[in-house]
Design a protein around this motif. Structure first.
Motif, short mmCIF file in Angstrom:
data_model
loop_
_atom_site.label_atom_id
_atom_site.label_comp_id
_atom_site.label_asym_id
_atom_site.label_seq_id
_atom_site.Cartn_x
_atom_site.Cartn_y
_atom_site.Cartn_z
N GLN A 151 0.83 -1.21 0.00
CA GLN A 151 0.00 0.00 0.00
C GLN A 151 0.87 1.26 0.00
N LEU A 152 2.00 1.19 0.71
CA LEU A 152 2.92 2.32 0.74
C LEU A 152 3.51 2.56 -0.64
N ALA A 153 3.85 1.48 -1.34
CA ALA A 153 4.40 1.62 -2.70
C ALA A 153 3.37 2.25 -3.64
N VAL A 154 2.11 1.82 -3.48
CA VAL A 154 1.05 2.39 -4.32
C VAL A 154 0.88 3.87 -4.02
N SER A 155 0.88 4.21 -2.73
CA SER A 155 0.72 5.63 -2.36
C SER A 155 1.89 6.47 -2.85
N ARG A 156 3.10 5.88 -2.76
CA ARG A 156 4.28 6.61 -3.25
C ARG A 156 4.15 6.87 -4.76
N LYS A 157 3.71 5.85 -5.48
CA LYS A 157 3.54 6.00 -6.91
C LYS A 157 2.48 7.04 -7.24
N GLN A 158 1.39 7.02 -6.47
CA GLN A 158 0.32 7.97 -6.73
C GLN A 158 0.77 9.41 -6.50
N VAL A 159 1.62 9.59 -5.48
CA VAL A 159 2.17 10.93 -5.25
C VAL A 159 3.04 11.34 -6.45
N GLY A 160 3.84 10.38 -6.94
CA GLY A 160 4.68 10.67 -8.11
C GLY A 160 3.87 10.97 -9.35
N GLN A 161 2.67 10.37 -9.45
CA GLN A 161 1.84 10.59 -10.62
C GLN A 161 1.22 11.98 -10.68
N THR A 162 1.37 12.75 -9.63
CA THR A 162 0.87 14.13 -9.66
C THR A 162 1.81 15.04 -10.45
N THR A 163 2.98 14.53 -10.84
CA THR A 163 3.93 15.29 -11.64
C THR A 163 4.14 14.58 -12.97
N VAL A 164 4.02 15.33 -14.08
CA VAL A 164 4.24 14.77 -15.42
C VAL A 164 5.61 15.24 -15.91
N LEU A 165 6.48 14.30 -16.24
CA LEU A 165 7.82 14.61 -16.71
C LEU A 165 7.92 14.32 -18.21
N SER A 166 8.79 15.05 -18.90
CA SER A 166 8.98 14.81 -20.33
C SER A 166 9.73 13.49 -20.52
N PRO A 167 9.20 12.57 -21.31
CA PRO A 167 9.86 11.28 -21.51
C PRO A 167 11.00 11.33 -22.54
N VAL A 168 11.11 12.45 -23.27
CA VAL A 168 12.12 12.55 -24.34
C VAL A 168 12.62 13.99 -24.43
N ASN A 169 13.74 14.14 -25.14
CA ASN A 169 14.15 15.48 -25.56
C ASN A 169 13.31 15.86 -26.77
N GLY A 170 12.76 17.05 -26.76
CA GLY A 170 11.95 17.43 -27.90
C GLY A 170 11.37 18.81 -27.77
N ILE A 171 10.30 19.02 -28.53
CA ILE A 171 9.62 20.31 -28.55
C ILE A 171 8.14 20.08 -28.32
N ILE A 172 7.55 20.91 -27.44
CA ILE A 172 6.12 20.80 -27.18
C ILE A 172 5.38 21.31 -28.41
N VAL A 173 4.53 20.47 -28.96
CA VAL A 173 3.85 20.83 -30.21
C VAL A 173 2.33 20.94 -30.04
N ASP A 174 1.81 20.58 -28.87
CA ASP A 174 0.35 20.64 -28.71
C ASP A 174 0.01 20.74 -27.23
N ARG A 175 -0.29 21.94 -26.75
CA ARG A 175 -0.70 22.12 -25.35
C ARG A 175 -2.22 22.12 -25.28
N LYS A 176 -2.78 21.30 -24.40
CA LYS A 176 -4.23 21.15 -24.33
C LYS A 176 -4.83 21.65 -23.01
N VAL A 177 -4.03 21.91 -21.98
CA VAL A 177 -4.55 22.35 -20.68
C VAL A 177 -3.76 23.55 -20.18
N ASN A 178 -4.31 24.23 -19.20
CA ASN A 178 -3.67 25.39 -18.60
C ASN A 178 -3.66 25.27 -17.08
N GLN A 179 -2.78 26.02 -16.45
CA GLN A 179 -2.69 26.04 -14.99
C GLN A 179 -4.03 26.50 -14.41
N GLY A 180 -4.44 25.80 -13.35
CA GLY A 180 -5.70 26.14 -12.68
C GLY A 180 -6.85 25.27 -13.10
#
Length: 363
Positions: free
Chosen positions: A161-190
């Protein structure tokens, strides 16, 4: 009376002599004029001499390189999605922004998940403590084996359960999986997002692919792995090396064959998606071909031809088949051989009433 008769006859003879002499003079002048006219005609009919310049036909080295234009495409575009529910507290998504692998692109409010993680951490700590205590009691005979097994199972469940909770906390942050350029933004802060909501896309431009369509008479010279040079149309001073990744053996509607090139963007993002580039094939490959100066070319109807000279004979007009231009020369695929002499200057003087006097051979 007799004397007068003689005088009359003498006058008649004198007049007759003068008349005959005049006639003879006229005849002589007519004959002379006729001779002069014939001489003038002969002079006029005599071929006019002219000089010309020529060159010996020889083989010249030419590059077998050829160039086609293509369009840059990312090898892959990664679609980004939210992995947890909540309100966006930070967004680094911006169209056209360059990002490195591992860069933070989005954060979702983690208050609830952090609380759940702390509870799971406390539950694991207690379960671990209970297991260690029962293990000690079991050694002294004050606890049963069943109690120890149950405590061990509880500790393992708490760890999961601790591992699941740790993962869920990590899932609140989205990291770039590659070097590249953002070509399509669909959401905004807030904004609020749910698990699986698409938030944008990153085009991976570390490596790119370029597709060009090559004519059938040239595609046979190409194979997978051949090196090519890539030059951006917008930045002609930047040249990047690439290699043929695939030669597609199925022709397009225009009877050309798709050739895919791949290369690494070694100079930042010099090559971007959608950019036009020139791809040069067969670099450094040299062939020797017959060629003649453009100044030697004349026409037979609409076909190319040259005047060929042999010795002191009159130049002979010979049809030829020309090919690729090389500077001031045209390659010749048919009609000439090495060593032939062709006029490069004086072709307009060639005619039945003109005679070639001297040919100056230009090296």
């Amino acid at each position: 009376m007799f004397r007068e008769t003689i005088k009359k006859h003498y006058k008649k003879l004198l007049l007759l002599s003068v008349f005959v002499a005049a006639i003879l003079a006229v005849i002589f002048q007519l004959r002379k004029n006729q001779a002069d006219i014939k001489t003038e005609i002969r002079e006029e009919l005599k071929p006019v001499g002219y000089n010309a310049e020529a060159i010996l036909v020889k083989e010249i080295p030419i590059s077998k390189a050829f160039t086609y234009r293509g369009t840059v495409e990312p090898i892959k575009t990664v679609i980004l999605s939210a992995e947890s529910d909540g309100k966006i507290t930070y967004s680094g998504l911006e169209n056209g922004k360059s990002v490195n692998k591992g860069a933070t692109l989005l954060k979702v409010d983690r208050t609830i998940r952090s609380s759940s993680y702390r509870l799971s951490q406390d539950a694991y700590t207690k379960a671990q403590s209970d297991y260690l205590k029962l293990s000690e009691l079991f050694k002294s005979g004050n606890a049963s084996g069943m109690e120890v097994e149950n405590a061990k199972l509880a500790m393992q469940n708490a760890a999961s359960q601790l591992a699941v909770s740790r993962k869920q906390v990590g899932q609140t942050t989205v990291l770039s999986p590659v070097n590249g350029i953002i070509v399509d933004r669909k959401v905004n802060q807030g904004e609020f997002v749910s698990t699986g909501t698409q938030i944008g896309s990153v085009a991976c431009l570390d490596s790119v692919r370029i597709t060009v369509f090559v004519k059938q008479e040239q595609v046979g010279q190409l194979k997978r792995g051949d090196a090519v040079s890539i030059q951006s149309v917008s930045s002609p001073n930047i040249i990047i090396k690439g290699r043929i990744y695939a030669v597609i053996p199925v022709a397009s509607a225009a009877s050309t064959y798709p050739v895919e090139i791949r290369c690494t963007n070694t100079k930042g993002f010099a090559l971007m998606g959608g950019m036009s580039v020139d791809v040069q094939f067969n670099q450094g490959t040299i062939a020797k071909v017959l060629a003649v100066p453009r100044t030697s070319i004349t026409k037979i109807d609409t076909n190319n031809a040259v005047y060929v000279v042999r010795g002191n004979n009159s130049p002979v007009l010979r049809p030829i088949i020309t090919g690729k231009p090389v500077g001031t020369y045209l390659t010749v695929s048919k009609g000439l051989k090495a060593g032939d002499t062709v006029l490069t200057k004086g072709q307009l003087n060639v005619g039945a009433d003109k005679k070639l006097q001297q040919v100056h051979i230009i090296n």
